[in-house]
Write a protein that holds these residues in place. Structure first.
Motif, mmCIF file in Angstrom:
data_model
loop_
_atom_site.group_PDB
_atom_site.id
_atom_site.type_symbol
_atom_site.label_atom_id
_atom_site.label_comp_id
_atom_site.label_asym_id
_atom_site.label_seq_id
_atom_site.Cartn_x
_atom_site.Cartn_y
_atom_site.Cartn_z
ATOM 1 N N ILE B 8 -72.083 -5.420 5.990
ATOM 2 C CA ILE B 8 -71.158 -4.631 6.809
ATOM 3 C C ILE B 8 -69.791 -4.634 6.134
ATOM 4 O O ILE B 8 -69.483 -5.527 5.340
ATOM 5 C CB ILE B 8 -71.027 -5.208 8.244
ATOM 6 C CG1 ILE B 8 -70.697 -6.715 8.195
ATOM 7 C CG2 ILE B 8 -72.284 -4.956 9.051
ATOM 8 C CD1 ILE B 8 -70.436 -7.341 9.559
ATOM 9 N N THR B 9 -68.986 -3.640 6.458
ATOM 10 C CA THR B 9 -67.603 -3.657 5.951
ATOM 11 C C THR B 9 -66.791 -4.682 6.735
ATOM 12 O O THR B 9 -67.041 -4.940 7.906
ATOM 13 C CB THR B 9 -66.944 -2.278 6.119
ATOM 14 O OG1 THR B 9 -67.205 -1.793 7.440
ATOM 15 C CG2 THR B 9 -67.471 -1.284 5.103
ATOM 16 N N GLU B 11 -63.703 -5.150 8.476
ATOM 17 C CA GLU B 11 -62.667 -4.277 9.050
ATOM 18 C C GLU B 11 -61.428 -5.101 9.429
ATOM 19 O O GLU B 11 -61.430 -6.327 9.310
ATOM 20 C CB GLU B 11 -63.227 -3.576 10.299
ATOM 21 C CG GLU B 11 -64.474 -2.760 10.042
ATOM 22 C CD GLU B 11 -64.216 -1.475 9.279
ATOM 23 O OE1 GLU B 11 -63.059 -0.997 9.293
ATOM 24 O OE2 GLU B 11 -65.145 -0.953 8.650
ATOM 25 N N ALA B 15 -65.835 -9.032 12.284
ATOM 26 C CA ALA B 15 -66.829 -9.565 13.219
ATOM 27 C C ALA B 15 -66.496 -11.025 13.543
ATOM 28 O O ALA B 15 -66.134 -11.802 12.650
ATOM 29 C CB ALA B 15 -68.225 -9.459 12.604
ATOM 30 N N GLU B 48 -70.003 -9.607 4.260
ATOM 31 C CA GLU B 48 -68.879 -8.759 4.682
ATOM 32 C C GLU B 48 -68.179 -8.240 3.430
ATOM 33 O O GLU B 48 -67.735 -9.017 2.586
ATOM 34 C CB GLU B 48 -67.910 -9.590 5.520
ATOM 35 C CG GLU B 48 -68.530 -10.069 6.830
ATOM 36 C CD GLU B 48 -67.599 -11.017 7.576
ATOM 37 O OE1 GLU B 48 -67.587 -12.220 7.200
ATOM 38 O OE2 GLU B 48 -66.899 -10.564 8.493
ATOM 39 N N VAL B 61 -64.340 3.372 1.700
ATOM 40 C CA VAL B 61 -64.039 3.338 3.135
ATOM 41 C C VAL B 61 -62.528 3.201 3.355
ATOM 42 O O VAL B 61 -61.978 3.747 4.312
ATOM 43 C CB VAL B 61 -64.828 2.193 3.822
ATOM 44 C CG1 VAL B 61 -64.436 2.042 5.284
ATOM 45 C CG2 VAL B 61 -66.327 2.449 3.705
ATOM 46 N N ARG B 65 -60.682 5.591 5.908
ATOM 47 C CA ARG B 65 -59.874 5.075 7.017
ATOM 48 C C ARG B 65 -58.456 5.664 7.007
ATOM 49 O O ARG B 65 -57.900 5.964 8.054
ATOM 50 C CB ARG B 65 -59.766 3.545 6.944
ATOM 51 C CG ARG B 65 -61.051 2.794 7.213
ATOM 52 C CD ARG B 65 -61.356 2.716 8.692
ATOM 53 N NE ARG B 65 -62.555 1.903 8.914
ATOM 54 C CZ ARG B 65 -63.808 2.373 8.845
ATOM 55 N NH1 ARG B 65 -64.032 3.644 8.595
ATOM 56 N NH2 ARG B 65 -64.832 1.569 9.047
ATOM 57 N N PRO C 2 -73.636 0.329 8.109
ATOM 58 C CA PRO C 2 -74.200 -0.935 7.581
ATOM 59 C C PRO C 2 -75.447 -0.672 6.749
ATOM 60 O O PRO C 2 -76.069 0.391 6.848
ATOM 61 C CB PRO C 2 -74.579 -1.724 8.845
ATOM 62 C CG PRO C 2 -73.878 -1.055 9.962
ATOM 63 C CD PRO C 2 -73.725 0.383 9.583
ATOM 64 N N LEU C 35 -71.847 -4.511 17.096
ATOM 65 C CA LEU C 35 -70.597 -4.190 16.392
ATOM 66 C C LEU C 35 -70.157 -2.739 16.558
ATOM 67 O O LEU C 35 -69.155 -2.324 15.963
ATOM 68 C CB LEU C 35 -70.745 -4.494 14.896
ATOM 69 C CG LEU C 35 -70.969 -5.961 14.510
ATOM 70 C CD1 LEU C 35 -71.214 -6.063 13.002
ATOM 71 C CD2 LEU C 35 -69.757 -6.814 14.895
ATOM 72 N N LYS C 37 -71.517 -0.062 15.432
ATOM 73 C CA LYS C 37 -71.698 0.724 14.205
ATOM 74 C C LYS C 37 -72.440 2.024 14.506
ATOM 75 O O LYS C 37 -73.354 2.054 15.329
ATOM 76 C CB LYS C 37 -72.482 -0.089 13.166
ATOM 77 C CG LYS C 37 -71.784 -1.358 12.712
ATOM 78 C CD LYS C 37 -70.550 -1.069 11.876
ATOM 79 C CE LYS C 37 -69.918 -2.344 11.352
ATOM 80 N NZ LYS C 37 -68.687 -2.088 10.583
#
Lengths: 70, 70, 70, 70, 70, 70
Positions: B8-9, B11, B15, B48, B61, B65, C2, C35, C37
């Motif tokens: 996952i990114t 952010e 998380a 991550e 990303v 963003r 993801p 999350l 997503k």
């Protein structure tokens, strides 16, 4: 829909955001040019690995870099 | 005995440990429910990834963003 | 966005297309529930690995299965 | 020409550069001894994963470690 | 010394050896052009994944392809 | 609890089940000897990759093997 994972060592001068953007664009274009894959769903993930954690020729890159400087 | 890798990114609000625990539980349960795999030996690893290092649609990303905020 | 990679052994009764579809749905829903997503861009890749090629506890799964049958 | 990826948890006392060098040497030698692979082109990459991000038996290693200390 | 892993679906007309050679050349050149990486030690591994085993948008690619033909 | 992934090319004489068992044992022992990891929960997965799908020095291994025979 391809997934590309690029692993590189994290050097003293690490890759810049601009260089990473070029890798993402280049890998996406490559899949489009060679296999006609849709660039909208191509995912690229770049992993930067510490030089202690990357080995080639039975030596860590940290060790190899030390010898290069001698 | 399955191995699950979730990328996952990372952010601005990453998380939390609780959310990661939920991902681990959920993925383990999924393999048990669908294929009868033993939860005791199911391994889940979460990666991550910085938003500079994740690309989709030929853009990082981080770039995506930025446009979202305009 | 993801990316989920699920590695399982390829057993004598391998996972069916329906079971694989359930793994894909379940993993995608898990990332959405925990999350938030976007399911449209979540990618799931399942790798089925021969039992000769998977080891746990210093033994290949092929060896472990043989003892199970004794 | 083999590629070996070793994933370990990043514990409170993480692996030292010397231990990582031993992993790199050992994995390279293993491929040479068993399959005759050329050590000069064998690549080893070590990933250290936070204990929050590694799960086994449906629990994160952080959770497992907490119980160990009780 | 970079390592590039390209995952693509195995379609009815799979990628030819020539196309794979183009992917290998293109990915190697990309790392050389953007980051000055030595092409001699750049490794590229292509994984071809059955359409049953690849999911996006909570559906396997096999399911998606069926609807495309309707 | 470590996870080790070994990627090798699938040669004309592919690795035998005995050799794979040796890789699994050796990798598990290495993690135990160097880092004290529990062999019971160490997982090893071997990926055998077609020579068309593995590139080094901008050439597929299939191409490299052809030249070796000339």
């Amino acid at each position: 829909m391809p997934f590309v994972n690029i692993k590189i060592t994290k050097e003293q001068k690490p890759a810049t955001p601009e260089q990473k953007q070029q890798l993402i664009e280049g890998a996406t274009k490559l899949l489009q040019d060679v296999l006609g894959k849709n660039p909208q769903t191509t995912v690229v993930v770049i992993d930067e690995v510490e030089t202690d954690n990357w080995g080639i020729g039975a030596k860590s890159v940290s060790e190899i870099r030390k010898k290069d400087t001698l």
